[in-house]
Design an enzyme around this catalytic site. Structure first.
Site: not given
Ligand code: GAR
Length: 206
Positions: A14, A65, A107, A109, A144
């Site tokens: 991404n 955190r 974000n 998802h 979340l």
């Molecule tokens: C993505 O598919 C994103 O939607 C997911 O992590 C991946 C990162 O991929 N995020 C989540 O699951 C958040 N809850 P990338 O590092 O190749 O962009």
């Protein structure tokens, strides 16, 4: 032109899509830095290759955190960052972070929220047997995968899909949806009203 920062933990496909669209001039913004909580995240390689500053923070160096998040906020403010983009950043943000950047954190998802929250959106959708899943870009709040939704794209699930084949199609949609949402934000076209996000499209006069 506003400054944006991208927070990552993994492979960064991404991030790559965002770098490419910024590079082509489709998103009028500058990526101030890419920050990772994992020093070996491939996303960092992608950033370096594009000549973008990288920052790595190790959670082991911070007791709480919030201390970790304070460090990130410090970096964001130093660079006058106006939009924080979570692109596979697998850490929950503290409420301190959310307060400091309220309505300015987004974000992505890999499911149609509010279904299949958490870190296994694709696996959980497959296991549940839904016929349609997709991707969601949303503002981040204290809970979340919960904030107001900017846009969603659907992906049909095929009978013979595996996590790998579905991930491939989800990624394809993510790589279009994320730059599109970022562009809308950067161009000031998003208006949040409670849980709803209104997109202010221009009226084309004939
Ligand atoms: C993505 O598919 C994103 O939607 C997911 O992590 C991946 C990162 O991929 N995020 C989540 O699951 C958040 N809850 P990338 O590092 O190749 O962009």
């Amino acid at each position: 032109m506003i400054n944006i920062a991208v927070l990552v933990s993994g492979s960064g496909t991404n991030l790559q899509a965002i770098i490419d669209e910024v590079g082509k001039g489709h998103i009028p913004a500058k990526i101030a830095f890419v920050l990772s909580d994992k020093k070996d995240a491939f996303a960092l390689e992608r950033a370096r290759k594009a000549g973008i500053e990288t920052i790595t923070l190790d959670k082991k160096d911070y007791k709480k955190r919030e201390d970790f998040d304070r460090k990130i906020i410090e970096r964001l403010k130093n660079k006058n960052v106006e939009l924080v983009i979570l692109a596979g950043f697998m850490r929950l943000l503290s409420s301190y972070f959310v307060r400091e950047y309220r309505n300015r954190i987004i974000n992505i998802h890999p499911a149609l929220l509010p279904s299949f929250k958490g870190s296994h959106g694709i696996k959980d959708a497959l296991a549940h047997g839904v016929k349609v899943t997709g991707v969601t870009v949303h503002f981040v709040d204290e809970h979340l995968d919960n904030g107001p939704i900017i846009l969603q794209k659907t992906v049909d699930i095929k009978e013979d899909d595996t996590e790998e084949t579905l991930l491939e199609r989800i990624h394809k949609e993510e790589h279009k949806a994320y730059p599109e949402a970022i562009k809308l934000f950067v161009e000031g076209k998003l208006e949040i009203k409670g849980r709803k996000v209104k997109v202010k499209y221009e009226v084309v006069r004939r």
